[in-house]
Write an enzyme that holds these catalytic residues in place. Sequence first.
Site, mmCIF file in Angstrom:
data_model
loop_
_atom_site.group_PDB
_atom_site.id
_atom_site.type_symbol
_atom_site.label_atom_id
_atom_site.label_comp_id
_atom_site.label_asym_id
_atom_site.label_seq_id
_atom_site.Cartn_x
_atom_site.Cartn_y
_atom_site.Cartn_z
ATOM 1 N N ALA A 1 -4.018 -53.662 52.379
ATOM 2 C CA ALA A 1 -3.406 -54.419 53.333
ATOM 3 C C ALA A 1 -4.129 -54.001 54.899
ATOM 4 C CB ALA A 1 -1.904 -54.444 53.297
ATOM 5 N N GLN A 2 -5.344 -54.002 54.756
ATOM 6 C CA GLN A 2 -6.135 -53.623 56.158
ATOM 7 C C GLN A 2 -5.529 -52.082 56.359
ATOM 8 O OE1 GLN A 2 -6.062 -57.004 58.739
ATOM 9 N NE2 GLN A 2 -7.750 -57.651 57.478
ATOM 10 N N GLY A 3 -5.278 -51.262 55.455
ATOM 11 C CA GLY A 3 -4.845 -49.951 55.910
ATOM 12 C C GLY A 3 -3.475 -49.676 56.076
ATOM 13 N N PRO B 1 -7.196 -54.960 49.753
ATOM 14 C CA PRO B 1 -6.205 -54.466 48.909
ATOM 15 C C PRO B 1 -5.363 -53.443 49.220
ATOM 16 C CG PRO B 1 -8.649 -53.634 48.389
ATOM 17 C CD PRO B 1 -8.704 -54.728 49.577
ATOM 18 N N GLY C 1 -0.490 -45.550 54.816
ATOM 19 C CA GLY C 1 0.398 -44.602 55.468
ATOM 20 C C GLY C 1 0.006 -43.740 56.579
ATOM 21 N N TYR D 1 -19.692 -62.655 58.430
ATOM 22 C CA TYR D 1 -19.391 -61.446 58.714
ATOM 23 C C TYR D 1 -20.578 -60.801 59.603
ATOM 24 C CZ TYR D 1 -16.167 -61.258 54.879
ATOM 25 O OH TYR D 1 -15.192 -61.218 53.766
HETATM 26 N N1 NAP Z 1 -12.657 -63.871 51.319
HETATM 27 C C1 NAP Z 1 -11.922 -63.676 52.311
HETATM 28 O O1 NAP Z 1 -11.384 -64.644 52.863
HETATM 29 C C2 NAP Z 1 -11.768 -62.321 52.924
HETATM 30 C C3 NAP Z 1 -10.870 -61.679 53.759
HETATM 31 C C4 NAP Z 1 -10.785 -60.327 54.032
HETATM 32 C C5 NAP Z 1 -11.462 -59.662 53.473
HETATM 33 N N2 NAP Z 1 -12.377 -59.836 52.681
HETATM 34 C C6 NAP Z 1 -13.237 -58.830 51.895
HETATM 35 O O2 NAP Z 1 -12.588 -57.866 51.490
HETATM 36 C C7 NAP Z 1 -12.908 -56.461 52.010
HETATM 37 C C8 NAP Z 1 -11.686 -55.746 52.094
HETATM 38 O O3 NAP Z 1 -10.617 -56.204 52.708
HETATM 39 P P1 NAP Z 1 -10.123 -55.533 54.459
HETATM 40 O O4 NAP Z 1 -11.360 -54.808 55.024
HETATM 41 O O5 NAP Z 1 -9.595 -56.786 55.122
HETATM 42 O O6 NAP Z 1 -9.055 -54.717 54.082
HETATM 43 P P2 NAP Z 1 -8.653 -53.232 53.484
HETATM 44 O O7 NAP Z 1 -9.874 -52.987 52.312
HETATM 45 O O8 NAP Z 1 -7.402 -53.485 52.550
HETATM 46 O O9 NAP Z 1 -8.694 -52.412 54.355
HETATM 47 C C9 NAP Z 1 -9.910 -51.631 54.616
HETATM 48 C C10 NAP Z 1 -9.338 -50.605 56.000
HETATM 49 O O10 NAP Z 1 -8.559 -49.613 55.355
HETATM 50 C C11 NAP Z 1 -8.830 -48.211 55.783
HETATM 51 N N3 NAP Z 1 -9.195 -47.667 54.438
HETATM 52 C C12 NAP Z 1 -9.877 -47.714 53.547
HETATM 53 N N4 NAP Z 1 -10.039 -46.602 52.395
HETATM 54 C C13 NAP Z 1 -9.023 -46.000 53.243
HETATM 55 C C14 NAP Z 1 -8.817 -44.998 52.257
HETATM 56 N N5 NAP Z 1 -9.105 -44.210 51.259
HETATM 57 N N6 NAP Z 1 -7.674 -43.952 52.839
HETATM 58 C C15 NAP Z 1 -7.109 -44.411 54.184
HETATM 59 N N7 NAP Z 1 -7.338 -45.507 54.632
HETATM 60 C C16 NAP Z 1 -8.506 -46.362 54.057
HETATM 61 C C17 NAP Z 1 -10.118 -48.407 56.606
HETATM 62 O O11 NAP Z 1 -9.488 -48.596 57.967
HETATM 63 P P3 NAP Z 1 -9.108 -47.239 58.992
HETATM 64 O O12 NAP Z 1 -9.764 -46.066 58.321
HETATM 65 O O13 NAP Z 1 -9.510 -47.797 60.375
HETATM 66 O O14 NAP Z 1 -7.646 -47.287 58.864
HETATM 67 C C18 NAP Z 1 -10.765 -49.815 56.210
HETATM 68 O O15 NAP Z 1 -11.444 -50.398 57.135
HETATM 69 C C19 NAP Z 1 -13.729 -56.879 53.521
HETATM 70 O O16 NAP Z 1 -14.454 -56.078 53.658
HETATM 71 C C20 NAP Z 1 -14.301 -58.021 52.939
HETATM 72 O O17 NAP Z 1 -15.633 -57.844 52.139
HETATM 73 C C21 NAP Z 1 -12.624 -61.259 51.921
#
Ligand code: NAP
Length: 322
Positions: A200-202, A198, A206, A58
């Site tokens: 689905a990246q936001g 968790p 909604g 990262y």
């Molecule tokens: N092991 C692997 O291969 C792998 C792959 C992917 C990720 N990961 C790990 O998993 C973590 C989380 O996954 P991810 O970042 O891909 O996706 P995620 O956690 O599903 O989505 C994160 C995004 O969702 C939005 N968000 C978060 N909390 C919110 C809330 N309470 N209300 C509204 N929007 C919210 C934010 O974006 P906006 O505000 O910009 O909309 C935030 O950047 C990563 O940081 C990483 O540490 C691991």
Amino acid sequence: MRFVPLDTPKPISKIGLGTWQFGSREWGYGPDYERRATGIVRRALDLGVTLFDTAEIYGFGRSERILGAALGAERATAVVATKIFPVLPVAPVVQQRAVASAARLGVAGIDLYQVHQPNPVVADTTTMRGMRALQDVGLVGEVGVSNYSLRRWRFAEAALGRRVLSNQVRYSMVDRGPEEDLIPYAEQAGRIVIAYSPLAQGFLSGRYDPSNPPGGAVRRANPYFLPENLARGTELIATLREVAAAHDATPSQIALAYLLRHPNVVAIPGASGVEQVERNAAAAEIDLADDEYAALRTAAHAFRPVTGLAAVPKLIRARTRR
Ligand SMILES: NC(=O)c1ccc[n+]([C@@H]2O[C@H](COP(=O)([O-])OP(=O)(O)OC[C@H]3O[C@@H](n4cnc5c(N)ncnc54)[C@H](OP(=O)(O)O)[C@@H]3O)[C@@H](O)[C@H]2O)c1
């Protein structure tokens, strides 16, 4: 905050903090985000979050550096989890890379050291030999894997000769694969499934719709944010909103509560600001009623996004239009 009901050296919170966003240009959060990241970590600590997930890949080490500095003295009480990107994960390389990660994080020991993804050529036997040596000298506490099938997770355990505490996999209401075998195994064997992406990246917040997709290279490449899929998700988001209203919560919080119903699942949402980390931490306290869970499940099953190869030309078209 709630914790995983397992005997671990430090308690593991059901909601952790994902930090891929830290120092990674591809999320498009801009230069100011690095300063906000410190506030996000500090607030997470205040709220009882103990699990902090990063990876050497990262921001090519920047995420580890930012996280370590932000944790400060709390590095000793937090569960610091990082990952080796397994380009050539033979034992000596594993050992050398762990030392480099620990130095960037500023920790004397990595609480959870994970193999970021299975290597198609190098067997886990040699990788786990390196992990075992790291555990024996106390540089690594627990070993974890990521993106592993159940078969390969168990093989890794056999190779380590000890528990491989966790498997970090994509798990959300729209990616439910881990429910088939990984979660039942974790519950039966006393292991943990760490749910990444968790929300689905936001997508599940909604906040986005076909006329308002998110920016940044990561989400431009995610088929869920194709206008067509955002439109197809309307019903699911409506159900999330309905359940959220009954709990005075947000759709994102309900999407997280849905996953946390499984005792051995922890979720590590990323956050773009402090308010999100507050909401995400609070989601650990939400208990869904059986009928709410059933309604969410039905809505999640009914969502049929365009994914895989069929999504590729659409992603290219959407990219050139933006
Ligand atoms: N092991 C692997 O291969 C792998 C792959 C992917 C990720 N990961 C790990 O998993 C973590 C989380 O996954 P991810 O970042 O891909 O996706 P995620 O956690 O599903 O989505 C994160 C995004 O969702 C939005 N968000 C978060 N909390 C919110 C809330 N309470 N209300 C509204 N929007 C919210 C934010 O974006 P906006 O505000 O910009 O909309 C935030 O950047 C990563 O940081 C990483 O540490 C691991």
